[in-house]
Design an enzyme around this catalytic site. Structure first.
Site, PDB file in Angstrom:
ATOM      1  N   LYS A 278       0.847  -1.188   0.000  1.00 20.64           N
ATOM      2  CA  LYS A 278       0.000   0.000   0.000  1.00 20.64           C
ATOM      3  C   LYS A 278       0.881   1.236   0.000  1.00 20.64           C
ATOM      4  O   LYS A 278       2.013   1.185   0.484  1.00 20.64           O
ATOM      5  CB  LYS A 278      -0.867   0.012   1.271  1.00 20.64           C
ATOM      6  CG  LYS A 278      -2.079   0.893   1.194  1.00 20.64           C
ATOM      7  CD  LYS A 278      -3.226   0.207   0.491  1.00 20.64           C
ATOM      8  CE  LYS A 278      -4.382   1.138   0.254  1.00 20.64           C
ATOM      9  NZ  LYS A 278      -5.478   0.464  -0.434  1.00 20.64           N
TER      10      LYS A 278
ATOM     11  N   GLY B  80     -26.666   1.038   1.534  1.00 14.63           N
ATOM     12  CA  GLY B  80     -25.841   1.748   0.557  1.00 14.63           C
ATOM     13  C   GLY B  80     -26.154   1.295  -0.859  1.00 14.63           C
ATOM     14  O   GLY B  80     -25.999   0.120  -1.177  1.00 14.63           O
TER      15      GLY B  80
ATOM     16  N   GLY C 165     -24.682   2.747  -3.613  1.00 14.38           N
ATOM     17  CA  GLY C 165     -23.681   3.482  -4.381  1.00 14.38           C
ATOM     18  C   GLY C 165     -23.125   2.594  -5.480  1.00 14.38           C
ATOM     19  O   GLY C 165     -23.852   1.794  -6.079  1.00 14.38           O
TER      20      GLY C 165
ATOM     21  N   TYR D 256     -25.592  -0.610  -5.671  1.00 13.68           N
ATOM     22  CA  TYR D 256     -26.523  -0.492  -6.803  1.00 13.68           C
ATOM     23  C   TYR D 256     -26.431  -1.729  -7.705  1.00 13.68           C
ATOM     24  O   TYR D 256     -27.449  -2.333  -8.055  1.00 13.68           O
ATOM     25  CB  TYR D 256     -26.212   0.792  -7.586  1.00 13.68           C
ATOM     26  CG  TYR D 256     -26.863   0.847  -8.937  1.00 13.68           C
ATOM     27  CD1 TYR D 256     -28.222   1.161  -9.053  1.00 13.68           C
ATOM     28  CD2 TYR D 256     -26.141   0.562 -10.095  1.00 13.68           C
ATOM     29  CE1 TYR D 256     -28.837   1.188 -10.302  1.00 13.68           C
ATOM     30  CE2 TYR D 256     -26.750   0.591 -11.341  1.00 13.68           C
ATOM     31  CZ  TYR D 256     -28.096   0.902 -11.441  1.00 13.68           C
ATOM     32  OH  TYR D 256     -28.706   0.920 -12.666  1.00 13.68           O
TER      33      TYR D 256
HETATM   34  P1  NAD Z   1     -19.922   4.295  -2.831  1.00 14.28           P
HETATM   35  O1  NAD Z   1     -19.451   5.516  -2.109  1.00 14.28           O
HETATM   36  O2  NAD Z   1     -20.133   4.358  -4.282  1.00 14.28           O
HETATM   37  O3  NAD Z   1     -21.263   3.756  -2.155  1.00 14.28           O
HETATM   38  C1  NAD Z   1     -21.513   3.780  -0.796  1.00 14.28           C
HETATM   39  C2  NAD Z   1     -22.921   4.335  -0.634  1.00 14.28           C
HETATM   40  O4  NAD Z   1     -23.274   4.232   0.737  1.00 14.28           O
HETATM   41  C3  NAD Z   1     -23.042   5.816  -1.007  1.00 14.28           C
HETATM   42  O5  NAD Z   1     -24.050   5.961  -1.976  1.00 14.28           O
HETATM   43  C4  NAD Z   1     -23.409   6.512   0.291  1.00 14.28           C
HETATM   44  O6  NAD Z   1     -24.317   7.581   0.124  1.00 14.28           O
HETATM   45  C5  NAD Z   1     -24.045   5.370   1.071  1.00 14.28           C
HETATM   46  N1  NAD Z   1     -23.976   5.532   2.523  1.00 14.28           N
HETATM   47  C6  NAD Z   1     -22.962   5.998   3.275  1.00 14.28           C
HETATM   48  N2  NAD Z   1     -23.296   5.980   4.573  1.00 14.28           N
HETATM   49  C7  NAD Z   1     -24.529   5.459   4.651  1.00 14.28           C
HETATM   50  C8  NAD Z   1     -25.427   5.182   5.715  1.00 14.28           C
HETATM   51  N3  NAD Z   1     -25.093   5.420   6.972  1.00 14.28           N
HETATM   52  N4  NAD Z   1     -26.615   4.638   5.419  1.00 14.28           N
HETATM   53  C9  NAD Z   1     -26.955   4.388   4.136  1.00 14.28           C
HETATM   54  N5  NAD Z   1     -26.166   4.640   3.092  1.00 14.28           N
HETATM   55  C10 NAD Z   1     -24.977   5.172   3.342  1.00 14.28           C
HETATM   56  O7  NAD Z   1     -18.845   3.162  -2.447  1.00 14.28           O
HETATM   57  P2  NAD Z   1     -18.673   1.713  -3.072  1.00 14.28           P
HETATM   58  O8  NAD Z   1     -17.588   1.766  -4.094  1.00 14.28           O
HETATM   59  O9  NAD Z   1     -19.981   1.111  -3.389  1.00 14.28           O
HETATM   60  O10 NAD Z   1     -18.045   0.963  -1.818  1.00 14.28           O
HETATM   61  C11 NAD Z   1     -18.839   0.552  -0.741  1.00 14.28           C
HETATM   62  C12 NAD Z   1     -17.979  -0.277   0.190  1.00 14.28           C
HETATM   63  O11 NAD Z   1     -17.403  -1.372  -0.524  1.00 14.28           O
HETATM   64  C13 NAD Z   1     -16.788   0.489   0.779  1.00 14.28           C
HETATM   65  O12 NAD Z   1     -16.565   0.022   2.076  1.00 14.28           O
HETATM   66  C14 NAD Z   1     -15.632   0.075  -0.111  1.00 14.28           C
HETATM   67  O13 NAD Z   1     -14.387   0.168   0.548  1.00 14.28           O
HETATM   68  C15 NAD Z   1     -15.992  -1.360  -0.411  1.00 14.28           C
HETATM   69  N6  NAD Z   1     -15.396  -1.907  -1.628  1.00 14.28           N
HETATM   70  C16 NAD Z   1     -15.667  -1.359  -2.838  1.00 14.28           C
HETATM   71  C17 NAD Z   1     -15.076  -1.905  -3.975  1.00 14.28           C
HETATM   72  C18 NAD Z   1     -15.359  -1.343  -5.339  1.00 14.28           C
HETATM   73  O14 NAD Z   1     -15.006  -1.988  -6.329  1.00 14.28           O
HETATM   74  N7  NAD Z   1     -16.004  -0.206  -5.441  1.00 14.28           N
HETATM   75  C19 NAD Z   1     -14.201  -2.997  -3.873  1.00 14.28           C
HETATM   76  C20 NAD Z   1     -13.969  -3.557  -2.606  1.00 14.28           C
HETATM   77  C21 NAD Z   1     -14.558  -2.995  -1.490  1.00 14.28           C
END
Ligand code: NAD
Length: 359
Positions: free
Chosen positions: A83, A180, A182, A186
């Site tokens: 990292k 969530g 997001g 989604y």
């Molecule tokens: P994102 O920011 O696109 O989505 C997270 C969503 O959660 C947002 O829309 C936000 O408004 C919502 N949110 C935040 N706090 C909330 C609450 N208290 N109640 C309800 N909704 C809430 O992020 P993401 O990329 O979807 O990632 C989500 C999680 O998955 C993170 O922990 C991230 O580290 C992990 N992750 C993501 C990926 C990836 O490929 N994107 C890969 C591995 C791990």
């Protein structure tokens, strides 16, 4: 308070290397940690954060690098864990020269470490890094947005957990509560809807994401953020932030299965892992179920072929079944079992490399 002893910590958790770097012309100030390269080059993203102290930055980098070792090992990838953290204000410090300076430090490690985007860095930033080094992945026009693949991996994980708990992975028989909607939440909901889920509830705090759900999936019911834990459903899918499962929220859970994308979901890995285990809830370890993203970028190193990415992501299903069985057989939490699984793979490959083969 005692000063943080870096070498003691490195010895305790078996780190290989900690590198500090500083570029006077761009004020690039960062740390790269290489935890373990038994399986291959250490891969992990570059994060920019305005850390309060240098020690805080170091501890974060050490912790995140170690997590990457387990994540890649458990995902069956030939990658180690590493990292980079950059200390500074992401809103003001970024420039082409800043990221090219980073690229030069990455290049100086000669392939022992491969970087990628992470919190506060983007594919565009990485394109500057790529001007100075080939040891960078997640570039524009290559493996693309990892979120849909992460969500697909989570979907396979949900099915594995249902199979393990109920002996039936048919999504149409179950109800879900997704925290969530997001990037990953989604796409997970898209898979659940497509597979005919009996009922889906979701919660969100971003009005745009709530609106998108209303438009695209009116049958998916919104609930308030504070109500999501106590929903009477079969699966709770944490897809928002880390640390959401703690003493208070675990006590509210009615779902017998937890499977979602969020990293570091357990506030306290040991105490909360045990609380979940004691309640007889199946918990899919975060770094195993959300490995789709790392699987996706890994394939960028070997010539990106979508079918191979899909096949590797599908393997999350069997891997989770194996880890859940280890947890039950050894009477440990599934999070601990995932680490046992990852460490066993690293150890087996280390042993394999003990004999000399001329090349
Ligand atoms: P994102 O920011 O696109 O989505 C997270 C969503 O959660 C947002 O829309 C936000 O408004 C919502 N949110 C935040 N706090 C909330 C609450 N208290 N109640 C309800 N909704 C809430 O992020 P993401 O990329 O979807 O990632 C989500 C999680 O998955 C993170 O922990 C991230 O580290 C992990 N992750 C993501 C990926 C990836 O490929 N994107 C890969 C591995 C791990």
């Amino acid at each position: 308070m005692d000063r943080f002893q870096v070498f003691d910590y490195m010895q305790k958790h078996q780190y290989e290397q900690v590198i500090y770097f500083y570029d006077k012309s761009t004020l690039l100030k960062g740390i790269t940690v290489i935890h373990n390269t038994t399986l291959g080059p250490a891969l992990g993203g570059t994060r920019i954060w305005n850390y309060g102290t240098e020690e805080e930055a170091l501890v974060d980098c050490l912790r995140l690098a170690r997590g990457m070792t387990y994540k890649s090992a458990a995902a069956g990838l030939n990658l180690g864990g590493g990292k980079t953290v950059l200390i500074g204000d992401a809103a003001t410090i970024k420039s082409e020269a800043y990221f090219r300076a980073l690229g030069r430090y990455v290049q100086s490690l000669n392939g022992r470490y491969i970087t990628a985007e992470d919190v506060n860095t983007s594919t565009k930033d990485m394109s500057y890094v790529a001007m100075e080094t080939e040891h960078v992945v997640g570039l524009e026009g290559k493996s693309g947005n990892p979120s849909p693949i992460t969500a697909l991996g989570v979907f396979h994980g949900v099915k594995a957990a249902l199979q393990y708990k109920f002996g039936d992975s048919g999504i149409d028989k179950y109800t879900f509560a997704v925290q969530g909607a997001g990037q990953t939440g989604y796409y997970l909901i898209c898979h659940l809807v497509e597979a005919g889920a009996k009922k889906i509830f979701f919660t969100e705090i971003n009005p745009k994401h709530i609106e998108r759900m209303k438009q695209e999936f009116p049958q998916v019911e919104y609930v308030k953020p504070e109500d999501i834990f106590a929903m009477d459903v079969d699966v709770f899918c944490p897809c928002a932030m880390g640390g959401v499962l703690n003493e208070q929220t675990i006590a509210q859970l009615k779902a017998p299965v937890i499977a979602g994308s969020a990293n570091n979901v357990l506030l306290d890995e040991i105490a909360d892992g045990n609380r979940i285990k004691d309640r007889g809830i199946i918990y899919c370890p975060d770094f195993v179920i959300n490995a789709g993203g790392i699987i996706n970028v890994y394939h960028e190193l070997h010539g990106y072929v979508k079918e191979r990415v899909m096949a590797d992501t599908q393997k999350i299903y069997d891997r989770l079944l194996e880890i859940l069985a280890i947890a039950d057989n050894q009477g440990i939490t599934s999070q601990e079992a995932a680490k046992v699984f990852a460490k066993q793979r690293i150890e087996a490959v280390r042993q394999l490399h003990s004999n000399y083969i001329p090349r």
